[in-house]
Design an enzyme around this catalytic site. Structure first.
Site, PDB file in Angstrom:
ATOM      1  N   SER A 221      16.614  20.932 -15.915  1.00  0.00           N
ATOM      2  CA  SER A 221      15.459  22.144 -16.350  1.00  0.00           C
ATOM      3  C   SER A 221      15.847  23.161 -17.093  1.00  0.00           C
ATOM      4  O   SER A 221      16.939  23.716 -16.369  1.00  0.00           O
ATOM      5  CB  SER A 221      14.617  22.010 -15.209  1.00  0.00           C
ATOM      6  OG  SER A 221      13.970  23.319 -15.498  1.00  0.00           O
TER       7      SER A 221
ATOM      8  N   HIS B 235       0.698  -1.033   0.027  1.00  0.00           N
ATOM      9  CA  HIS B 235      -0.129   0.026   0.005  1.00  0.00           C
ATOM     10  C   HIS B 235       0.983   1.167   0.077  1.00  0.00           C
ATOM     11  O   HIS B 235       0.390   2.338   0.363  1.00  0.00           O
ATOM     12  CB  HIS B 235      -0.979  -0.169   1.357  1.00  0.00           C
ATOM     13  CG  HIS B 235      -1.516  -1.063   1.271  1.00  0.00           C
ATOM     14  ND1 HIS B 235      -2.945  -1.549   0.839  1.00  0.00           N
ATOM     15  CD2 HIS B 235      -1.411  -2.213   2.060  1.00  0.00           C
ATOM     16  CE1 HIS B 235      -3.245  -2.903   1.314  1.00  0.00           C
ATOM     17  NE2 HIS B 235      -2.434  -3.103   2.158  1.00  0.00           N
TER      18      HIS B 235
ATOM     19  N   GLU C 148      11.195   8.099 -16.550  1.00  0.00           N
ATOM     20  CA  GLU C 148       9.657   8.591 -17.083  1.00  0.00           C
ATOM     21  C   GLU C 148       9.598   8.116 -18.568  1.00  0.00           C
ATOM     22  O   GLU C 148       8.217   7.697 -18.836  1.00  0.00           O
ATOM     23  CB  GLU C 148       9.727  10.119 -17.138  1.00  0.00           C
ATOM     24  CG  GLU C 148       9.569  10.847 -15.423  1.00  0.00           C
ATOM     25  CD  GLU C 148       9.821  12.196 -15.528  1.00  0.00           C
ATOM     26  OE1 GLU C 148       9.213  12.636 -14.749  1.00  0.00           O
ATOM     27  OE2 GLU C 148      10.705  12.836 -16.313  1.00  0.00           O
TER      28      GLU C 148
ATOM     29  N   LYS D 259      17.693  21.541 -10.854  1.00  0.00           N
ATOM     30  CA  LYS D 259      16.665  20.114 -11.214  1.00  0.00           C
ATOM     31  C   LYS D 259      17.792  19.155 -11.909  1.00  0.00           C
ATOM     32  O   LYS D 259      18.563  19.439 -12.799  1.00  0.00           O
ATOM     33  CB  LYS D 259      15.704  20.478 -12.020  1.00  0.00           C
ATOM     34  CG  LYS D 259      14.520  21.031 -11.582  1.00  0.00           C
ATOM     35  CD  LYS D 259      13.607  20.255 -10.411  1.00  0.00           C
ATOM     36  CE  LYS D 259      12.963  19.127 -11.024  1.00  0.00           C
ATOM     37  NZ  LYS D 259      11.793  19.895 -11.406  1.00  0.00           N
TER      38      LYS D 259
END
Ligand code: ARG
Length: 473
Positions: free
Chosen positions: A279, A158, A292, A285
């Site tokens: 970024s 969970h 992804e 970043k």
């Protein structure tokens, strides 16, 4: 030479329709398969007396010469605006090369069996490449698991911390999934490795061909059993894309976990800079683009499987032109998995875990509560009762901001007289791992045995599937 079928037509094709219905803009990539299949067919009709020995040699040489060395697809397509599909293209090129003898090649065959054959050859190669890539990736996972040694991390259910596990145990979970994916692909390969050539348009070739000649030349295990099935089913493509879709689901879960683990909130790993991007707006970043993109691209694999199943489910036997639409999803799925597997093993080898952070996370949040309950069961307490007593201890810990091993024996005894001095060693990190002493459990000696098994399987599973397939030009 014009169309392959112009004889019965009086009117020319509508020019927009003509362009729209062509498959050459995408099936050009079946050129090696088409040449191999055409050469196999030529051998078969030569054996049936349609070609003399020297005609066969001329034809085989002519076919071999059609392969334009390292020509890009766009150039091939632009070079032949009149070619309807890859079959037509090869016939046109062969005619340029060897003249009217080329027109004999189509004796006793149909494009319906040709495309079925080309696609099987394409899928077979794609399976072999994928299985090889997965083998490499499994090797990378096992290397990482070996390097992790006895490092621990929290496991989650969970998405809440559950019990500590060895990092190697977590990595080996993916090895198990990938091994099943490989076996699904190998299984699909076994079932599809039969040759449609000789099936004709629908009812079988109109010449008494020895179909085993073509089957053998192309590395198939034999000829297909039924001409209607062979020319119109694409279940091999459905199976292939479905196996890739399942593989994609597994890879996507791995990608998702790493994406999550690389966040500041988890901090379980530093993303390799060579596989991350920054970024343009936020200077601090480092983004997990690789994982992804893999998570995103796995959606294409599911899409391909869905497209094929939807395409084929309503088709009456046998060949229908709808089947032409089944090519692009197969190509896209093969390209997608090739792309993923071109980066995933190296990325995996470059991963560096923050074992210190994983250790800290494994030691807080009562991850030893199950081990504590198990301790009580060894003292004769029924598990339900043990669960309740440890639950009470956890409650006290939560209220006083302490872990179970930070409670005093007196406090523990307040929840159950079975608690004794040996409780503290029974809930140490090592004991918490080692109490899972079953096959498939995370006890340290079980994991090193599992790792050894995985190493052995990977070392022995390296013989290439492609051994039996013909080398396509
Ligand atoms: N380009 C066609 C395809 O991909 C080849 C088979 C054409 N057959 C036919 N009967 N028109 O399906």
């Amino acid at each position: 030479m014009s169309k392959m079928w112009a004889g019965r037509f009086r009117e020319p094709l509508d020019s927009v329709f003509e362009q729209w219905q062509r498959s050459f803009p995408f099936d050009w990539r079946l050129l090696p398969q088409e040449i191999a299949a055409s050469s196999a067919h030529a051998r078969m009709i030569a054996a049936a007396g349609i070609l003399t020995k020297s005609e066969l040699v001329t034809m085989l040489d002519g076919l071999a010469a059609v392969i334009p060395q390292a020509t890009a697809g766009s150039a091939i397509v632009a070079s032949s605006p009149e070619a309807e599909d890859i079959h037509h293209f090869v016939e046109l090129e062969l005619t340029k090369a060897i003249g009217s003898l080329a027109l004999k090649l189509h004796t006793g065959r149909s494009r319906n069996e040709q495309i079925a054959t080309d696609m099987r050859l394409f899928v077979r190669d794609a399976i072999d490449r994928t299985v090889e890539g997965l083998h490499d990736w499994c090797g990378a996972l096992v290397e990482l698991a070996t390097a992790a040694g006895d490092a621990v991390m929290p496991s989650y259910t969970h998405l809440q911390r559950a019990e500590p596990v060895l990092v190697a145990h977590w990595l080996l979970a993916y090895v198990s999934m990938i091994e099943r994916d490989s076996s699904r692909l190998a299984d699909c390969r076994k079932r599809m490795n039969l040759c449609p050539l000789g099936s004709g348009a629908v009812a079988g070739a109109t010449l008494a061909l020895d179909r085993s000649i073509a089957a053998q030349a192309l590395g198939f295990d034999g000829p297909t059993a039924n001409s209607m099935d062979a020319t119109s089913d694409r279940d091999f493509a459905i199976e292939f894309t479905q196996a890739l879709a399942t593989l994609g689901i597994h890879i996507s879960r791995f990608a998702e976990e790493l994406t999550l683990h690389s966040t500041a909130e988890f901090g379980f790993l530093d993303l390799p800079e060579a596989f991350s991007t920054g970024s343009s707006a936020m200077p601090q970043k480092k983004n997990p683009d690789l994982t992804e993109l893999i998570r995103g691209k796995s959606g294409r694999l599911l899409g391909a499987a869905t497209t094929l199943a939807t395409l084929i489910k309503g088709l009456p036997l046998a060949y229908n032109k709808d089947l032409q639409e089944g090519q692009e999803p197969v190509f896209d799925a093969a390209d997608t998995i090739d792309g993923i597997l071109s980066v995933l093993p190296a990325f995996t080898r470059a991963l560096r875990f923050r074992f210190d952070r994983m250790l800290v996370a494994s030691q807080s949040g009562y991850l030893n509560a199950m081990a504590a309950a198990t301790y009580l069961t060894h003292k004769g307490v029924p598990f339900r009762k043990a669960h309740e007593k440890v639950g009470n201890a956890v409650r006290l810990g939560l209220e006083t901001r302490r872990e179970l091993n930070e409670l005093t024996l007196d406090e523990l005894r307040g929840f159950g007289e079975e608690f004794a001095e040996d409780f503290f060693s029974a809930v140490s990190l090592e004991a918490t791992l080692d109490c899972h002493d079953v096959i498939g459990g995370t006890a340290r000696h079980r994991v090193s045995a599992a790792l050894e098994d995985a190493r052995r399987r990977i070392a022995s599973g390296s013989e290439p599937l492609a051994e039996k397939s013909a080398k396509l030009v």
